[in-house]
Design an enzyme around this catalytic site. Structure first.
Site, mmCIF file in Angstrom:
data_model
loop_
_atom_site.group_PDB
_atom_site.id
_atom_site.type_symbol
_atom_site.label_atom_id
_atom_site.label_comp_id
_atom_site.label_asym_id
_atom_site.label_seq_id
_atom_site.Cartn_x
_atom_site.Cartn_y
_atom_site.Cartn_z
ATOM 1 N N ASN A 1 0.791 11.513 6.161
ATOM 2 C CA ASN A 1 -0.585 11.196 6.852
ATOM 3 C C ASN A 1 -1.386 12.173 6.778
ATOM 4 O O ASN A 1 -2.655 12.093 7.288
ATOM 5 C CB ASN A 1 -0.236 10.406 8.094
ATOM 6 C CG ASN A 1 0.308 9.087 8.143
ATOM 7 O OD1 ASN A 1 -0.468 8.439 7.555
ATOM 8 N ND2 ASN A 1 1.483 8.851 8.392
ATOM 9 N N THR B 1 0.885 -1.074 0.050
ATOM 10 C CA THR B 1 0.204 -0.087 0.022
ATOM 11 C C THR B 1 0.747 1.267 0.027
ATOM 12 O O THR B 1 1.346 1.738 -1.203
ATOM 13 C CB THR B 1 -0.888 0.112 1.156
ATOM 14 O OG1 THR B 1 -0.391 -0.230 2.356
ATOM 15 C CG2 THR B 1 -1.902 -1.247 1.167
ATOM 16 N N THR C 1 1.207 -8.580 13.145
ATOM 17 C CA THR C 1 1.445 -7.457 12.386
ATOM 18 C C THR C 1 1.396 -7.483 10.890
ATOM 19 O O THR C 1 1.277 -8.420 10.443
ATOM 20 C CB THR C 1 2.786 -7.040 12.340
ATOM 21 O OG1 THR C 1 2.896 -5.613 11.871
ATOM 22 C CG2 THR C 1 3.718 -7.915 11.625
#
Lengths: 404, 404
Positions: free
Chosen positions: B399, B158, B195
């Protein structure tokens, strides 16, 4: 440093608290050409209480204050505070510095050293050049002034971009009782039992046990409910001095506790509003949790999540990251009972995006400077509210580019 | 997105694991002009085990994998993974998507749906357009290829800036046993029992109970010891498939466990090296704690501290912030027994700056790309090592500026 965009328009007009006098000085501990020491004197009959960081590496000043807290309320008292150096993790030199400051103030003011409280704030691990401060004690004592609280708020600033003050006056038995406080802090903010440096003064008359109890309870609803960066200071200290000069005994008086709460909440919000790099002030309210502890876990996990905080900085209505924070919090949660609001906009409910969700509406809401994120867990009656700010480029610049 | 400066020079040359075949496709779930689905087929006789996120808001895929884990080891098995959409917090639609994917793969491969494992990774809270994936299952099955693991590593990326792979080959009873794995992940990295997405394959022969036990134990020493941003994903999944094609039974074999550990550690470090915005890879080793749990608390508090991470980004030898992190960790610590090292440089000991401390030496050390921070609590024999990266402007940009 430009002033935080979230700062109040002006420093408030704080009332004089009878029985308290202030002085400031330029000792040159680290900063040049600005005041960096404040001294507060509290009249005989004053009750002093405090709450302190639970950090395992707390400073010599904090350990000294904790040892003295509640020991004696006899005679006048003093609080001396310097900025620029925290005197934390300075070993035997730290204890030496505190002892020298206390001895100097006690001698020159003619008071008991057990009534002298010190705080230091600034860089960790550098020896405090305390001689620069003790050399100024005489000047400080000479300049003590009942109207000096505003300069005192300035002298204790470090990376703060504005001085912080708050006050209120209530009427008890037909007589006015005043409360005024000042605070500093903008980074390393995730208090644990207390926070940063906060000094509150009142002319109320109240005994130590009642004052300490009120202070501890209110701290859990104010300073322990804010976070800037999830990091807990080694120096957090909140001291309150009640001079009794109003002649009004407020022991057991709920109005006094409510008024003290208002001043503490106001100061704690100002600390968040001066959060390093902050551009948004965010209230996170969690309801419907199994209990209040679970609600607090969810609220703090959300408030401390870098992904939530950067989304807020980017004005992105990224509620999926709130879902993530709920999930990681450790609190009991049922995905399908969870609902999330941004302001009045329901963005998610019943385990999915709300049926009427509009990305445009949510994005428009995120452009506000003050935001409310509501999380309802749909399980019980546990609730909590915490306050935080966003995580911006400016936080990185402040903390990566120089030693604070 | 430029490739992380901490990336390995090249994707490793992974061995073919007999009994495993891979295929990838461009389904257009979210990304255009790149593969976004991978299918892995495991031959009859394969044992599959897994570890998963403990998030309370984990995705429908994770819940489905957990329900199937250990249920049956009969017949061939499949793992299908898409990037671009995590199918997390999508309510009934999420379950519907997982069911459709599993039914489609089971039908077109002629296997039991209980042997089909799915993962989805990407944005949270958007319905997964699973029809785009099911439409590609036929093409995927037709293209299954034993040498397809490298393209599979790419299809699951991603915000990753490089594909992640690791392998090792050991000799057991004179015969080679191979292990090869791939992983994705770069943000929302603070695993809790598992994870990100990790797929490991081996031709070893081993039963479910032994494989699951080894995997769970090793996860606590590898993937649960890394953090990028303290945020825990809703989709974390680690699946391992042991085909048995080598004919070598490794049940109870310590060399196999050690080899699996190496592959898992390598992959977990690559995830940190692709941490969003990372410019430094940091190992934090804590020794001398009362017990291992306390050591882990200190290590993680340090690794997750925004103030420590920004100091590292700024190449500032700000060890006072490490003292702060020790203090806030909740672990038992005695300030005066604490010592801190940056690499081989003792920066603090006996409750203060080390006598031979040189700011120049420490600052020079901080310019390295790989850093080791050592904390010794001087109390007992508890120890822990964790790995993290720094916190940079780039993390905020990634972000705050778009929805990932």
């Amino acid at each position: 440093m430009p002033v935080s965009p979230l700062a109040p328009a002006a420093f408030p007009d704080l009332p004089v608290i009878d029985g308290v006098r202030f002085a400031t000085a330029m000792a040159g501990v680290k900063y040049k050409n600005r005041t960096d020491v404040m001294l507060a004197e509290l009249a005989e009959g004053s009750t002093i209480a405090g709450v302190f960081t639970r950090s395992a590496t707390r400073s010599a000043n904090v350990l000294d204050c904790q040892a003295k807290n509640g020991k004696t309320q006899a005679g006048r008292a003093a609080i001396i505070v310097n900025s620029g150096n925290s005197n934390a993790f300075t070993g035997g030199r730290g204890v030496e510095a505190v002892d020298a400051l206390c001895a100097g103030v006690a001698e020159q003011m003619g008071i008991d050293a057990d009534r002298v409280f010190t705080s230091s704030t600034g860089v960790i691990g550098e020896p405090l050049p305390y001689e620069r401060i003790t050399a100024k004690i005489g000047e400080l004592v000479d300049n003590l002034d009942p109207v000096g609280i505003a300069p005192a708020a300035k002298a204790i600033m470090t990376t703060d971009t504005f001085p912080k003050g708050a006050s209120t006056t209530i009427t008890v038995d037909g007589k006015p009782v005043k409360i005024a406080g000042i605070a500093k802090g903008s980074g390393m903010i995730a208090p644990d039992m207390a926070t940063m440096l906060v000094y509150i003064f009142t002319d109320a008359k109240i005994g130590y046990d009642a004052l300490q109890q009120a202070l501890s309870q209110l701290t859990d609803r104010t300073f322990n409910c804010i976070t800037v960066d999830s990091d807990t200071s080694t120096s957090d200290t909140l001291l309150i001095g009640a001079t009794g000069a109003s002649g009004v005994d407020v022991t057991g008086n709920d109005d006094f506790v409510a008024a003290l709460h208002d001043v503490m909440l106001d100061l704690s919000h100002q600390v968040v509003r001066d959060g390093e790099g902050a551009s948004k002030f965010v209230e996170i309210t969690v309801t419907g949790a199994q209990d209040d502890q679970d609600a607090f876990k969810v609220a703090m996990a959300t408030a401390n999540s870098p992904l939530v905080k950067t989304a807020i900085a980017g004005e992105d209505a990224n509620w999926g990251r709130v879902v993530m924070a709920v999930g990681k919090s450790g609190a009991y949660a049922d995905r399908d009972k969870l609902s999330i609001r941004f302001g009045d906009i329901v963005v998610a409910e019943n385990g999915w995006r709300a049926p009427n969700y509009s990305e445009d509406d949510a994005s428009a809401y995120m452009k506000n400077q003050n935001l409310v994120i509501g999380v309802d867990l749909g399980l019980g009656s546990g609730k909590a509210t915490v306050w935080t700010c966003d995580l911006t480029y400016e936080y990185i610049r402040i903390n990566a580019d120089y030693r604070s």
